[in-house]
Design an enzyme around this catalytic site. Structure first.
Site, PDB file in Angstrom:
ATOM      1  N   PRO A  97       0.825  -1.221   0.000  1.00 14.16           N
ATOM      2  CA  PRO A  97       0.000   0.000   0.000  1.00 14.16           C
ATOM      3  C   PRO A  97       0.855   1.266   0.000  1.00 14.16           C
ATOM      4  O   PRO A  97       0.365   2.341  -0.309  1.00 14.16           O
ATOM      5  CB  PRO A  97      -0.838  -0.120   1.277  1.00 14.16           C
ATOM      6  N   GLU A 124       0.609  -7.288   9.073  1.00 15.05           N
ATOM      7  CA  GLU A 124       0.732  -5.825   9.091  1.00 15.05           C
ATOM      8  C   GLU A 124       1.880  -5.315   8.215  1.00 15.05           C
ATOM      9  O   GLU A 124       1.893  -4.151   7.826  1.00 15.05           O
ATOM     10  CB  GLU A 124       0.945  -5.328  10.529  1.00 15.05           C
ATOM     11  N   ARG A 162      -2.101  -9.011 -20.948  1.00 18.61           N
ATOM     12  CA  ARG A 162      -3.006  -8.721 -22.061  1.00 18.61           C
ATOM     13  C   ARG A 162      -2.384  -7.812 -23.111  1.00 18.61           C
ATOM     14  O   ARG A 162      -2.924  -7.682 -24.211  1.00 18.61           O
ATOM     15  CB  ARG A 162      -4.326  -8.152 -21.542  1.00 18.61           C
ATOM     16  N   ASP A 177      -9.059   0.258 -26.204  1.00 22.99           N
ATOM     17  CA  ASP A 177      -9.149   0.437 -24.756  1.00 22.99           C
ATOM     18  C   ASP A 177      -9.337   1.865 -24.279  1.00 22.99           C
ATOM     19  O   ASP A 177      -9.007   2.809 -24.965  1.00 22.99           O
ATOM     20  CB  ASP A 177      -7.890  -0.103 -24.077  1.00 22.99           C
TER      21      ASP A 177
HETATM   22  C1  9D3 Z   1      -2.497   0.903   8.932  1.00 20.60           C
HETATM   23  C2  9D3 Z   1      -1.415   0.141   8.289  1.00 20.60           C
HETATM   24  N1  9D3 Z   1      -1.860  -0.573   7.093  1.00 20.60           N
HETATM   25  C3  9D3 Z   1      -1.346   0.155   5.881  1.00 20.60           C
HETATM   26  C4  9D3 Z   1      -2.437   0.769   5.102  1.00 20.60           C
HETATM   27  C5  9D3 Z   1      -1.275  -1.882   7.197  1.00 20.60           C
HETATM   28  C6  9D3 Z   1      -1.456  -2.756   6.024  1.00 20.60           C
HETATM   29  C7  9D3 Z   1      -2.689  -2.976   5.467  1.00 20.60           C
HETATM   30  C8  9D3 Z   1      -2.840  -3.838   4.400  1.00 20.60           C
HETATM   31  C9  9D3 Z   1      -0.363  -3.409   5.506  1.00 20.60           C
HETATM   32  C10 9D3 Z   1      -0.515  -4.285   4.453  1.00 20.60           C
HETATM   33  C11 9D3 Z   1      -1.741  -4.499   3.912  1.00 20.60           C
HETATM   34  C12 9D3 Z   1      -1.896  -5.447   2.807  1.00 20.60           C
HETATM   35  N2  9D3 Z   1      -1.976  -4.761   1.510  1.00 20.60           N
HETATM   36  C13 9D3 Z   1      -1.188  -5.093   0.518  1.00 20.60           C
HETATM   37  O1  9D3 Z   1      -0.384  -5.995   0.639  1.00 20.60           O
HETATM   38  C14 9D3 Z   1      -1.272  -4.372  -0.732  1.00 20.60           C
HETATM   39  C15 9D3 Z   1      -2.084  -3.260  -1.127  1.00 20.60           C
HETATM   40  C16 9D3 Z   1      -3.086  -2.485  -0.445  1.00 20.60           C
HETATM   41  O2  9D3 Z   1      -3.453  -2.735   0.716  1.00 20.60           O
HETATM   42  N3  9D3 Z   1      -3.661  -1.461  -1.108  1.00 20.60           N
HETATM   43  C17 9D3 Z   1      -3.343  -1.133  -2.379  1.00 20.60           C
HETATM   44  N4  9D3 Z   1      -2.426  -1.793  -3.053  1.00 20.60           N
HETATM   45  C18 9D3 Z   1      -1.812  -2.838  -2.415  1.00 20.60           C
HETATM   46  S1  9D3 Z   1      -0.623  -3.795  -3.107  1.00 20.60           S
HETATM   47  C19 9D3 Z   1      -0.444  -4.738  -1.759  1.00 20.60           C
END
Ligand code: 9D3
Length: 266
Positions: A97, A124, A162, A177
């Site tokens: 994220p 986490e 794709r 697209d």
């Molecule tokens: C409050 C802390 N969180 C961060 C927003 C902890 C957290 C949440 C979710 C840590 C890892 C995750 C898992 N998410 C992913 O692995 C992930 C992800 C996402 O949550 N949102 C957008 N793209 C991606 S790519 C991998």
């Protein structure tokens, strides 16, 4: 092209490997997918892949060592298979994220390469020392919270596969697209098929006219109005790139007047 997935949930990848456009391309050998489970690279009786965070806080953190061993195994397998250009090992990419947001430009760039080792996190987070040593690039799917990196990795692979030569039929061509040059980065116009009247709703008249120029004008107007309403950022980008002509600008002015009728005065 080959993708190596580091994941605690290898079964999830059956979706992109076996179904639809990406599944067909996989069956035809255009791309391949291997999975490496960090749990298989543990040495304790409990096969531990996570532990509590130093400094406290909620949740668990993925251990560096099983991830590192899994990446090393993937690298060795790629080398043995001749999956990479000599002296150019595949990049290690973490779905996160906190990464740079994925977009069509990145998909296009990746479609020119030979694949990647994709790290899918759970819990986490991941021990930062693993990221510092192994990860070349962090990619996000956008500003929402997923439960792990697997779905992100699948989205990423689907968007790349794709674009590979021979994957799409003419009928599904990427040339039509939403993000293709002919549409100037605008959203696509609405689509209709038979019957001509469905539960009392007609197909828009221009599409039935058989006049290719009128149809093109109608579709462009629809694209412009839809994009202005939902994604004004894409209008600004197309304008900055010089992709909107004087007629497009008149259509947008007209759409804005319809959206916000002029004040009749006091
Ligand atoms: C409050 C802390 N969180 C961060 C927003 C902890 C957290 C949440 C979710 C840590 C890892 C995750 C898992 N998410 C992913 O692995 C992930 C992800 C996402 O949550 N949102 C957008 N793209 C991606 S790519 C991998």
């Amino acid at each position: 092209m080959r993708f190596d997935l580091i994941t605690l949930f290898p079964e999830m990848f059956a979706a992109v490997r076996d179904q639809g456009v990406s599944g067909r391309a996989h069956a035809r050998g255009i791309w391949s997918l291997e999975t490496w489970n960090p749990r298989d690279f543990t040495s304790d009786v409990h096969r531990t892949v996570d532990d509590r965070p130093y400094g406290g806080g909620p949740g668990m953190v993925m251990l560096a060592e099983p991830l590192a061993l899994a990446v090393e195994a993937a690298r060795a397998a790629r080398l043995k298979a001749g999956a990479d250009a000599v002296g150019a090992p595949a990049p290690v990419v973490l779905l996160s994220p906190a990464g740079c947001p994925h977009d069509q430009a990145r998909a296009q760039r990746w479609a020119q390469e030979l694949g990647a080792i994709l790290i899918c996190g759970r819990y986490e987070g991941i021990d930062q020392r693993f990221i510092d040593r192994y990860v070349d690039e962090e990619v996000s799917l956008g500003d929402f919270v997923l439960s792990g990196g697997e779905l992100g990795a699948m989205v990423l692979m689907d968007s790349v596969v794709r674009l590979l030569p021979g994957v799409l039929h003419d009928a599904e061509s990427a040339v039509q697209d939403s993000f293709n040059p002919a549409l100037s980065g605008l959203l696509d116009s609405p689509h209709y098929t038979r019957p001509e009247a469905w539960r009392g709703d007609a197909v828009p008249e221009p599409l039935l006219s058989g006049h290719h120029a009128r149809i093109a004008v109608w579709r462009r107007e629809q694209s412009l109005a839809l994009t202005a309403a939902r994604r004004p950022d894409l209008i600004a980008r197309a304008r900055a790139a010089g992709l909107l002509d004087a007629r497009d600008e008149r259509v947008l002015e007209q759409a804005a007047r319809m959206e916000k009728p002029a004040d009749g005065g006091s």
